[in-house]
Design an enzyme around this catalytic site. Sequence first.
Site, mmCIF file in Angstrom:
data_model
loop_
_atom_site.group_PDB
_atom_site.id
_atom_site.type_symbol
_atom_site.label_atom_id
_atom_site.label_comp_id
_atom_site.label_asym_id
_atom_site.label_seq_id
_atom_site.Cartn_x
_atom_site.Cartn_y
_atom_site.Cartn_z
ATOM 1 N N TRP A 101 0.813 -1.213 0.000
ATOM 2 C CA TRP A 101 0.000 0.000 0.000
ATOM 3 C C TRP A 101 0.844 1.261 0.000
ATOM 4 O O TRP A 101 0.518 2.235 -0.683
ATOM 5 C CB TRP A 101 -1.026 -0.010 1.134
ATOM 6 C CG TRP A 101 -2.105 -1.009 0.825
ATOM 7 C CD1 TRP A 101 -2.341 -2.187 1.450
ATOM 8 C CD2 TRP A 101 -3.066 -0.944 -0.257
ATOM 9 N NE1 TRP A 101 -3.381 -2.859 0.839
ATOM 10 C CE2 TRP A 101 -3.841 -2.121 -0.196
ATOM 11 C CE3 TRP A 101 -3.335 -0.010 -1.261
ATOM 12 C CZ2 TRP A 101 -4.877 -2.395 -1.111
ATOM 13 C CZ3 TRP A 101 -4.362 -0.279 -2.170
ATOM 14 C CH2 TRP A 101 -5.121 -1.447 -2.080
ATOM 15 N N ASP A 189 -1.705 6.876 6.114
ATOM 16 C CA ASP A 189 -2.804 6.083 5.550
ATOM 17 C C ASP A 189 -3.246 5.086 6.628
ATOM 18 O O ASP A 189 -2.634 4.028 6.792
ATOM 19 C CB ASP A 189 -2.323 5.347 4.299
ATOM 20 C CG ASP A 189 -3.384 4.389 3.745
ATOM 21 O OD1 ASP A 189 -4.488 4.297 4.338
ATOM 22 O OD2 ASP A 189 -3.107 3.738 2.721
ATOM 23 N N LYS A 213 -13.125 -0.922 6.625
ATOM 24 C CA LYS A 213 -12.564 -1.871 7.592
ATOM 25 C C LYS A 213 -13.158 -1.586 8.982
ATOM 26 O O LYS A 213 -14.018 -2.321 9.447
ATOM 27 C CB LYS A 213 -11.034 -1.797 7.612
ATOM 28 C CG LYS A 213 -10.403 -2.387 6.355
ATOM 29 C CD LYS A 213 -9.859 -1.319 5.482
ATOM 30 C CE LYS A 213 -8.848 -1.723 4.441
ATOM 31 N NZ LYS A 213 -9.168 -2.791 3.523
#
Length: 377
Positions: A101, A189, A213
């Site tokens: 990511w 992030d 999430k």
Amino acid sequence: MRVFNFSAGPAVLPLEVLEQARDEITDWNGGGMSVMEISHRSKAFVAVAQQAESDLRELLGIPANYRVLFLQGGATAQFSVIPLNLAAEGATVSYVNTGAWSRKALGEAKRYNKVSVAADAADTAYNSVPPLAGWQVDPAAAYLHYTPNETIGGVEFPFVPDVAALAARGSASAGAGSARGSAIPLVADMSSTILSRPIDVGKFGLIYAGAQKNIGPSGITVVIVREDLLGRARAATPTVFDYKAMADEGSMLNTPPTFGWYFAGLVFKWLKRQGGLAAMAERNRAKAAMLYAAIDSSAFYRNPVAKDARSWMNVPFTLARPELDQEFLAGANAAGLTNLEGHRSVGGMRASLYNAMPTEGVATLVQFMQEFARKHG
Ligand code: PMP
């Protein structure tokens, strides 16, 4: 029948919240309509939106000089929106590469700016967090970006980088003095770790997270940004992605994802009823410890991540005999343990243990794993 859903995202949501949303789906607030069927500008919806923000502020202890934005485009849009808003054309931006990511984030930033890599975990195959002592933060960087939790690799930072100290070190060696160091905003992030434990928001310039999430359904992206970083967007930035324009309009410059916002608000209330983030952290720590202990105590399972960097939220593991992967997954499914297949780029297994995964789900998984290893080990 509900199962124990270990999906990495979109992921398990609290049953209580799903039931409340179900009960309210056709007639919300006694209005004879669902919350999805009313104007985002109606008094009733604006109250929902404001309550969600204020509960999130309370949960995370967000200081008054930060704005909270509810945007669209997912965390992936932010990979571009961040450089567009925080870095001038031609400026250098600094990224820490700890896996899939962060790599995507820095790849996107390269389309807009010169990217300087402050640290890279390549030498440990992205199974650790690079020690701060080796980081090189360009003292002129517009910001420093990192990924506190790598959802695929299962690598989580056990610390928040102290940017001021890092940049001061960089500028001292460059002979430029340390004045700018404390001004480099830290950008994180937090897609797969937000709300899993308390954080000190004051250490960050900007925090962003896709909702799917720990926040709610996909389709909404939370951005928490320090006020002094607003109003710097490049002229070509789309207006819906200009942080200041959105902040000025209460994230309602255009129609926001109203259902996602409402649902996130229900999740924030649920988190408060659970005792807030300190209580969640205790529970999450215990859930992760239970699973890692089961992996470490068996020669049949393996997790490759350095112990101090193991994620509480995403636990990848492999079987000693990969030819049994399909049998493991089928048996788990039959036992009501779903979505344990690892990310397509790495294979093996991955169990995601977000806030809404009950301790009982992890205990059931551990029991299943022990029985499977006994049978096949
Ligand atoms: N960052 C991280 C850490 C993620 O886990 C994900 C999604 N799994 C993303 C970014 C991308 O998020 P989105 O799909 O919301 O764009």
